[in-house]
Design an enzyme around this catalytic site. Sequence first.
Site, PDB file in Angstrom:
ATOM      1  N   ARG A  22      -1.802  -6.097  -8.411  1.00  0.00           N
ATOM      2  CA  ARG A  22      -0.866  -7.045  -8.076  1.00  0.00           C
ATOM      3  C   ARG A  22      -0.730  -8.024  -9.244  1.00  0.00           C
ATOM      4  O   ARG A  22      -0.109  -7.772 -10.095  1.00  0.00           O
ATOM      5  CB  ARG A  22      -1.178  -7.742  -6.808  1.00  0.00           C
ATOM      6  CG  ARG A  22      -0.889  -6.707  -5.559  1.00  0.00           C
ATOM      7  CD  ARG A  22      -1.559  -7.184  -4.122  1.00  0.00           C
ATOM      8  NE  ARG A  22      -2.909  -6.961  -4.295  1.00  0.00           N
ATOM      9  CZ  ARG A  22      -3.794  -7.190  -3.325  1.00  0.00           C
ATOM     10  NH1 ARG A  22      -3.353  -7.512  -2.184  1.00  0.00           N
ATOM     11  NH2 ARG A  22      -5.077  -7.006  -3.454  1.00  0.00           N
ATOM     12  N   HIS A  78       0.780  -0.993  -0.089  1.00  0.00           N
ATOM     13  CA  HIS A  78      -0.085  -0.046  -0.118  1.00  0.00           C
ATOM     14  C   HIS A  78       0.797   1.219  -0.007  1.00  0.00           C
ATOM     15  O   HIS A  78       0.623   2.170  -0.655  1.00  0.00           O
ATOM     16  CB  HIS A  78      -0.753   0.086   1.205  1.00  0.00           C
ATOM     17  CG  HIS A  78      -1.713  -0.875   1.307  1.00  0.00           C
ATOM     18  ND1 HIS A  78      -1.996  -1.945   2.487  1.00  0.00           N
ATOM     19  CD2 HIS A  78      -2.959  -1.139   0.427  1.00  0.00           C
ATOM     20  CE1 HIS A  78      -3.239  -2.642   2.087  1.00  0.00           C
ATOM     21  NE2 HIS A  78      -3.756  -2.230   1.264  1.00  0.00           N
ATOM     22  N   LYS A 112     -16.751  -6.960   5.577  1.00  0.00           N
ATOM     23  CA  LYS A 112     -15.398  -7.597   5.441  1.00  0.00           C
ATOM     24  C   LYS A 112     -15.007  -7.982   6.959  1.00  0.00           C
ATOM     25  O   LYS A 112     -13.611  -8.902   6.851  1.00  0.00           O
ATOM     26  CB  LYS A 112     -14.329  -6.892   4.784  1.00  0.00           C
ATOM     27  CG  LYS A 112     -14.638  -6.616   3.163  1.00  0.00           C
ATOM     28  CD  LYS A 112     -13.200  -6.418   2.597  1.00  0.00           C
ATOM     29  CE  LYS A 112     -13.007  -6.785   1.115  1.00  0.00           C
ATOM     30  NZ  LYS A 112     -11.815  -6.276   0.618  1.00  0.00           N
TER      31      LYS A 112
END
Length: 166
Positions: free
Chosen positions: A94, A17, A41
Site C-alpha cells: 500500500r 485484498h 494478532k
Amino acid sequence: MRVGVYPGSFDPVTNGHIDIISRAARIVDKLIVAVALNAGKNPLFQLAERTAMVTEDVKLLADKGASIEIMSFNGLLIDFADQVGASVIIRGLRAVSDFEYEFQMAAMNARLNPKAETAFLMASDRNHFISSRFVKEIGALGGDISHFVSPNVAAKLRARFSDAGE
Ligand code: ADP
C-alpha cells in the site's frame, strides 16, 4: 505450472485484498489464497469465518484468470509454500509504511526458503488505502464501510459489532 501463494490474515477480506487476488491470478497458473491462523494478532473473526468470507468474495470475481483456491494455514509461511509447491509468494504494497516490514519479511523468507520468490503487487488507486484494521475501526464506530468491503463482509461486520454492543 507456476503456483503462487497470497498469504494474509484477511480479518476481514477487503476490496484491497480482492484487487491483489485478481491481479495475482493473472500472473500465476494457480493462486492459493492462504488465510493465516495468526492467533497472536487476536483476530476479530475466527479462522473459519475469515476463510469463508474470502471464498464468498472470490466467487464474485468475474474474471478469475488462473484457478484460485482458498486454504487456511498455521505455522511458517515458507513451510506451507513448500507443501503446496508454490514458487511465488505474493504480497500487496500500500504505502511506503508497508515497505520496511514487507522488505524484512521477504528477506527472511528468502533465507529460509530460497526456492520461493516474493513478488509485490500494488492495489489500484481506488483500493490501495484500504486496510482491514481501519475497516474494523470504522465499523466499530458505526461508520459506512460499504466502499471498502463486499456487501457480505459488511453484513458480517455489522452483525459482529451489534452483538458486541448488546
Ligand atoms: P498480514 O497480517 O499478513 O499483514 P493482511 O490481511 O493485513 O495480512 O494483508 C495481507 C497482504 O495484503 C499484505 O501483503 C498487505 O500489505 C496486503 N494488503 C492489504 N490491504 C491491501 C490494499 N488495500 N492494497 C494492497 N495490498 C494490501
